[in-house]
Design an enzyme around this catalytic site. Structure first.
Site, PDB file in Angstrom:
ATOM      1  N   ARG A 131       0.172  -1.377  -1.785  1.00 40.00           N
ATOM      2  CA  ARG A 131       0.487  -2.350  -0.742  1.00 40.00           C
ATOM      3  C   ARG A 131       0.195  -3.771  -1.215  1.00 40.00           C
ATOM      4  O   ARG A 131      -0.795  -4.010  -1.903  1.00 40.00           O
ATOM      5  CB  ARG A 131      -0.369  -2.059   0.487  1.00 40.00           C
ATOM      6  CG  ARG A 131      -0.219  -3.053   1.623  1.00 40.00           C
ATOM      7  CD  ARG A 131      -1.150  -2.710   2.776  1.00 40.00           C
ATOM      8  NE  ARG A 131      -2.547  -2.857   2.390  1.00 40.00           N
ATOM      9  CZ  ARG A 131      -3.277  -3.964   2.596  1.00 40.00           C
ATOM     10  NH1 ARG A 131      -2.736  -5.014   3.176  1.00 40.00           N
ATOM     11  NH2 ARG A 131      -4.533  -4.005   2.235  1.00 40.00           N
ATOM     12  N   ARG A 139      -2.837  -6.104  -6.394  1.00 37.79           N
ATOM     13  CA  ARG A 139      -4.203  -5.594  -6.344  1.00 37.79           C
ATOM     14  C   ARG A 139      -4.526  -4.550  -7.400  1.00 37.79           C
ATOM     15  O   ARG A 139      -5.601  -4.589  -8.003  1.00 37.79           O
ATOM     16  CB  ARG A 139      -4.472  -4.985  -4.968  1.00 37.79           C
ATOM     17  CG  ARG A 139      -4.646  -6.055  -3.943  1.00 37.79           C
ATOM     18  CD  ARG A 139      -4.933  -5.499  -2.597  1.00 37.79           C
ATOM     19  NE  ARG A 139      -5.249  -6.633  -1.721  1.00 37.79           N
ATOM     20  CZ  ARG A 139      -5.368  -6.563  -0.414  1.00 37.79           C
ATOM     21  NH1 ARG A 139      -5.207  -5.422   0.191  1.00 37.79           N
ATOM     22  NH2 ARG A 139      -5.660  -7.638   0.285  1.00 37.79           N
ATOM     23  N   HIS A 177      -9.526  -2.184  -3.388  1.00 32.18           N
ATOM     24  CA  HIS A 177      -9.545  -3.641  -3.364  1.00 32.18           C
ATOM     25  C   HIS A 177     -10.317  -4.123  -4.573  1.00 32.18           C
ATOM     26  O   HIS A 177     -11.387  -3.610  -4.873  1.00 32.18           O
ATOM     27  CB  HIS A 177     -10.188  -4.159  -2.079  1.00 32.18           C
ATOM     28  CG  HIS A 177      -9.893  -5.602  -1.823  1.00 32.18           C
ATOM     29  ND1 HIS A 177     -10.487  -6.607  -2.548  1.00 32.18           N
ATOM     30  CD2 HIS A 177      -9.051  -6.201  -0.961  1.00 32.18           C
ATOM     31  CE1 HIS A 177     -10.006  -7.769  -2.121  1.00 32.18           C
ATOM     32  NE2 HIS A 177      -9.135  -7.540  -1.153  1.00 32.18           N
ATOM     33  N   GLU A 188      -8.818 -11.389  -0.591  1.00 33.55           N
ATOM     34  CA  GLU A 188      -7.962 -11.927  -1.632  1.00 33.55           C
ATOM     35  C   GLU A 188      -7.669 -13.410  -1.408  1.00 33.55           C
ATOM     36  O   GLU A 188      -7.339 -14.147  -2.330  1.00 33.55           O
ATOM     37  CB  GLU A 188      -6.639 -11.168  -1.598  1.00 33.55           C
ATOM     38  CG  GLU A 188      -5.932 -11.087  -2.897  1.00 33.55           C
ATOM     39  CD  GLU A 188      -5.111  -9.808  -2.953  1.00 33.55           C
ATOM     40  OE1 GLU A 188      -4.824  -9.231  -1.905  1.00 33.55           O
ATOM     41  OE2 GLU A 188      -4.775  -9.407  -4.070  1.00 33.55           O
ATOM     42  N   GLN A 190      -5.302   2.301  -2.147  1.00 32.95           N
ATOM     43  CA  GLN A 190      -5.538   1.025  -2.800  1.00 32.95           C
ATOM     44  C   GLN A 190      -7.025   0.747  -2.889  1.00 32.95           C
ATOM     45  O   GLN A 190      -7.746   0.891  -1.895  1.00 32.95           O
ATOM     46  CB  GLN A 190      -4.872  -0.073  -1.992  1.00 32.95           C
ATOM     47  CG  GLN A 190      -4.954  -1.429  -2.660  1.00 32.95           C
ATOM     48  CD  GLN A 190      -4.012  -2.393  -1.974  1.00 32.95           C
ATOM     49  OE1 GLN A 190      -4.190  -2.722  -0.804  1.00 32.95           O
ATOM     50  NE2 GLN A 190      -2.995  -2.818  -2.678  1.00 32.95           N
ATOM     51  N   HIS A 216      -9.990   0.708  -0.300  1.00 28.70           N
ATOM     52  CA  HIS A 216      -9.685  -0.275   0.725  1.00 28.70           C
ATOM     53  C   HIS A 216      -8.601   0.162   1.712  1.00 28.70           C
ATOM     54  O   HIS A 216      -8.719  -0.062   2.903  1.00 28.70           O
ATOM     55  CB  HIS A 216      -9.249  -1.569   0.045  1.00 28.70           C
ATOM     56  CG  HIS A 216      -9.002  -2.707   0.969  1.00 28.70           C
ATOM     57  ND1 HIS A 216      -9.950  -3.124   1.868  1.00 28.70           N
ATOM     58  CD2 HIS A 216      -7.924  -3.511   1.137  1.00 28.70           C
ATOM     59  CE1 HIS A 216      -9.460  -4.152   2.557  1.00 28.70           C
ATOM     60  NE2 HIS A 216      -8.239  -4.397   2.146  1.00 28.70           N
ATOM     61  N   PHE A 260      -0.661 -15.589  -1.659  1.00 30.82           N
ATOM     62  CA  PHE A 260      -1.412 -14.338  -1.607  1.00 30.82           C
ATOM     63  C   PHE A 260      -0.883 -13.426  -2.710  1.00 30.82           C
ATOM     64  O   PHE A 260       0.297 -13.489  -3.046  1.00 30.82           O
ATOM     65  CB  PHE A 260      -1.198 -13.677  -0.235  1.00 30.82           C
ATOM     66  CG  PHE A 260      -2.462 -13.174   0.374  1.00 30.82           C
ATOM     67  CD1 PHE A 260      -3.175 -13.935   1.272  1.00 30.82           C
ATOM     68  CD2 PHE A 260      -2.955 -11.916   0.036  1.00 30.82           C
ATOM     69  CE1 PHE A 260      -4.348 -13.470   1.832  1.00 30.82           C
ATOM     70  CE2 PHE A 260      -4.120 -11.447   0.585  1.00 30.82           C
ATOM     71  CZ  PHE A 260      -4.829 -12.216   1.493  1.00 30.82           C
ATOM     72  N   LEU A 299     -16.148  -6.235   1.666  1.00 30.90           N
ATOM     73  CA  LEU A 299     -14.940  -6.856   1.113  1.00 30.90           C
ATOM     74  C   LEU A 299     -15.025  -8.377   1.001  1.00 30.90           C
ATOM     75  O   LEU A 299     -15.483  -9.057   1.910  1.00 30.90           O
ATOM     76  CB  LEU A 299     -13.771  -6.493   2.025  1.00 30.90           C
ATOM     77  CG  LEU A 299     -12.451  -7.197   1.776  1.00 30.90           C
ATOM     78  CD1 LEU A 299     -11.792  -6.634   0.543  1.00 30.90           C
ATOM     79  CD2 LEU A 299     -11.534  -7.050   2.971  1.00 30.90           C
TER      80      LEU A 299
END
Lengths: 84, 594
Positions: free
Chosen positions: B397, B289, B245, B258, B243, B356, B122, B255
């Protein structure tokens, strides 16, 4: 429960959901299509709106079949809602 | 002096919000035998935690070597060194424990062939202090959040947690000493306003992503906890950090996780180039991100966007085996078909960076206790999850750290409540005579307002202003203008008018009350962003460019500190970042590059 209260409760359950996708889809449906439903279809929609998003989603996109014929009619209408 | 009274119900603990962090906190409290109430605007399993598709990170090392210290390093680096290192160490060390605990609660994690929890790579998660991507994300297909909520909810049912569903908390109750004594809440079905008087109040209300026009957040995310805290005199921390996305479906905001890139998805521009190779040669499409978002917007700004208006880029998984897509990413295929009209097996998905996640929030320590300016806990007040700023996410994050945050700090806040009650630190203190006056005055104002502003129009104006003046890229003049505009919008919010004055299921009233919370978050965000004259993590300004002295525009000399926004004065103060971890050495400031 009077009609205004019923619709407001339904609006809350259509537009305060877990996922944005379903807020968009059900909110749009409630405004544009729900007023023209038959009473049986309207009842079926309430049942569908009470489902959880990840339970309802496969029924909307057709990856799972709905055994109830009236709910299936409403799902077909829901499937055709295009969210911009 | 109080003129009006409302019913009072007494509990050991009241939790506001029934998403992942609220449910995790409730398990601790109910299983300890405390009388616990959980208030939620919706049925618990309809909380926005459901939308967390990708996974929860923990250095279990099931597929390859991993260590919590590497996870900690990645989180500090991801935060652009704004995260507090005590809280980050605490979270990463606790991760394996809370994930295994969740497994025991019945969470249906994906399995490896040997029966261990399956882990996938990730964005931003690396092995050996940033060397190469590591498989750290534990997932249940692409329904991790949904499965987690169900596991946590069932555990709460077993523990006899008392749920108040379709209730909206309106205000925090504090006494003259500042101690928090519970909340006042509205039951939508009856319109009744009730005080929940408690020894401990835990905020688990989630984020406020609806302050932006283009957002992946569900409509429910109106920052109710932040609004309540701000009105009660609690500062909001680091609210300039939001953040975006990288991969929201262009147009809808919906969305695309990821995890798609974790499974091999590639970002391409109009020339079909895999452009992330230029921006992040090592991590490529799996870079953090904000790095990916910035790269995407740069491609679009420089004319390499796709479509007739060249205003999006493409996320391509057409090279993956369709069987893999169907098995690992079935939900993503469905979403792409419904909201972009594209089957990703056959064609790439149009995507843009979309708001996001909120990194800032109500300031807490790593024990989930809300803290005042000087770091001392505010008696009786706790927070966890997106509403809280521990701060583990700092300026940015890492994916999968949000589900981890809510497990670790949901549990920690519950444990702190138990410890504080046991030690006698908190108890059921008497309510002041005027405890309901402020809330009843707000409700009365709304009921009697004439010639006021329309709620929907005012909310849209707020969202458009935030998007335009305080989006993924920020410009000095736009921010200055944005502050003036948002203060104008505040005046409209203060005189919203609703036509429906009825008690039962008055959704117009609830939406007006949600707007009262959104405006506090919008002000905090705009004012904090205007003031921070550097680029760091998700806060990127064009007047803080990449120089030798300030790589990526980050100015550690002047801006390595947390922002605190105070509602009463609409002014800011600052506090130092905690650089001392609990047991290991400080991860020293360094340029962040992937």
């Amino acid at each position: 429960m009077e009609e205004r209260e019923k619709i407001n409760r339904l609006r809350w359950r259509c537009t305060r959901r877990a996922m944005l996708e379903m807020d968009l889809l059900l909110g749009e449906f409630l405004d544009r299509i729900y007023p023209a439903l038959t009473p049986e279809q309207a009842d079926a929609f309430v049942i569908l709106a009470d489902m959880e998003d990840l339970e309802l989603w496969p029924l909307v996109n057709g990856s799972r079949e709905c055994p109830d014929p009236v709910q299936a009619e409403v799902l077909a209408l829901l499937r055709n809602v295009r969210v911009k | 002096m109080s003129k009006l009274t409302i019913p009072v119900r007494k509990f050991d603990a009241v939790i506001v919000g029934a998403g992942g962090s609220g449910l995790r906190a409730a398990i601790q409290l109910s299983e300890a035998g405390l009388k616990t109430a959980v208030l939620s605007k919706v049925f618990p399993t309809r909380s926005h935690t459901v939308a967390a598709q990708g996974g929860v990170s923990a250095s279990l090392g099931n597929s390859e070597d991993d260590h919590w210290h590497w996870h900690m390093y990645d989180t500090v680096k991801g935060s652009d060194w704004l995260g507090d290192q005590d809280a980050i160490e605490y979270m990463c060390r606790k991760a394996p424990e809370v994930v295994v605990e969740l497994e025991h609660f019945g969470m249906p994690f994906d399995r490896t062939d040997e029966g261990k929890i399956y882990q996938r790579p990730f964005g931003g998660h690396m092995s050996n202090f940033g060397e190469k991507p590591v498989r750290r994300a534990c997932a249940a297909a692409d329904r991790t959040g949904h499965a987690m909520l169900h596991a946590l909810y069932q555990r709460n049912v077993r523990a006899n947690t008392q749920f108040f569903v379709e209730w909206m908390a309106l205000d925090l109750m504090r006494d003259d000493s500042g101690q928090v004594l519970g909340v006042i809440a509205l039951e939508m079905e009856t319109g009744e306003v009730v005080a929940f008087h408690s020894k401990a109040t835990v905020f688990a209300t989630g984020g406020a992503g609806r302050i932006f026009y283009s957002s992946t957040n569900a409509f429910i995310n109106t920052g109710d906890g932040l609004g309540m805290a701000a009105r009660a005199g609690v500062p909001l921390e680091d609210m300039e950090f939001w953040q975006f996305h990288p991969t929201g479906v262009a147009g809808a905001g919906v969305l695309i996780t990821e995890g798609v890139r974790g499974e091999g998805g590639i970002l391409r521009n109009s020339t079909n180039e895999r452009f992330m190779e230029r921006y992040a040669p090592n991590a490529k499409d799996l870079a953090s991100r904000d790095v990916v978002s910035r790269a995407m917007v740069t491609e679009i700004n420089e004319g390499r966007g796709c479509g007739p208006n060249k205003d999006f880029v493409l996320l391509d998984i057409t090279h993956l085996d369709p069987a893999t897509i169907m098995k690992r990413l079935p939900g993503i295929r469905e979403i792409s078909i419904q909201f972009a009209g594209i089957d990703p097996i056959k064609a790439p998905i149009p995507v843009v960076p979309t708001c996001h996640y909120q990194m800032g929030g109500v300031p807490t320590n790593y024990k989930g206790q809300v803290v005042s300016d000087d770091g001392t806990p505010i008696k009786g007040f706790y927070a966890a999850g997106e509403v809280a700023c521990a701060s583990v996410h700092g300026a940015n994050r890492l994916g999968t750290n949000s589900l981890l945050d809510l497990l670790v700090f949901g549990k920690a806040s519950g444990d702190s409540v138990i410890a504080d009650i046991k030690s006698g630190e908190i108890g059921l203190k008497e309510l002041p005579a005027n405890f309901a006056d402020f809330t009843l005055a707000r409700l009365n104002r709304l009921n009697t307002q004439t010639g006021g502003a329309n709620v929907n129009e005012t909310r849209l104006e707020l969202q458009r202003t935030m998007q335009k003046h305080c989006g993924v890229f920020r410009f000095k003049d736009m921010l200055v203008e944005g502050v003036a505009k948002i203060l104008d919008i505040e005046k409209a919010v203060a005189m919203t008018e609703i036509k429906d004055k009825s008690q039962v299921w008055n959704t117009a009233r609830v939406e007006a009350l949600e707007l009262d919370n959104l405006i506090e978050v919008a002000k905090a965000t705009m004012v904090s962003a205007e003031a921070r004259k550097e680029s760091r993590g998700a806060h990127v300004r064009d007047d803080a460019p990449d120089t030798a002295a300030n790589p990526n525009g980050r100015d550690d000399v002047n801006w390595h500190k947390h922002t605190l926004w105070h509602r009463a004065s609409n002014a800011l103060s600052y506090k130092p970042v905690i650089m001392t971890p609990l047991s290991v050495e400080t991860i020293a400031l360094k340029t962040r590059s992937y």
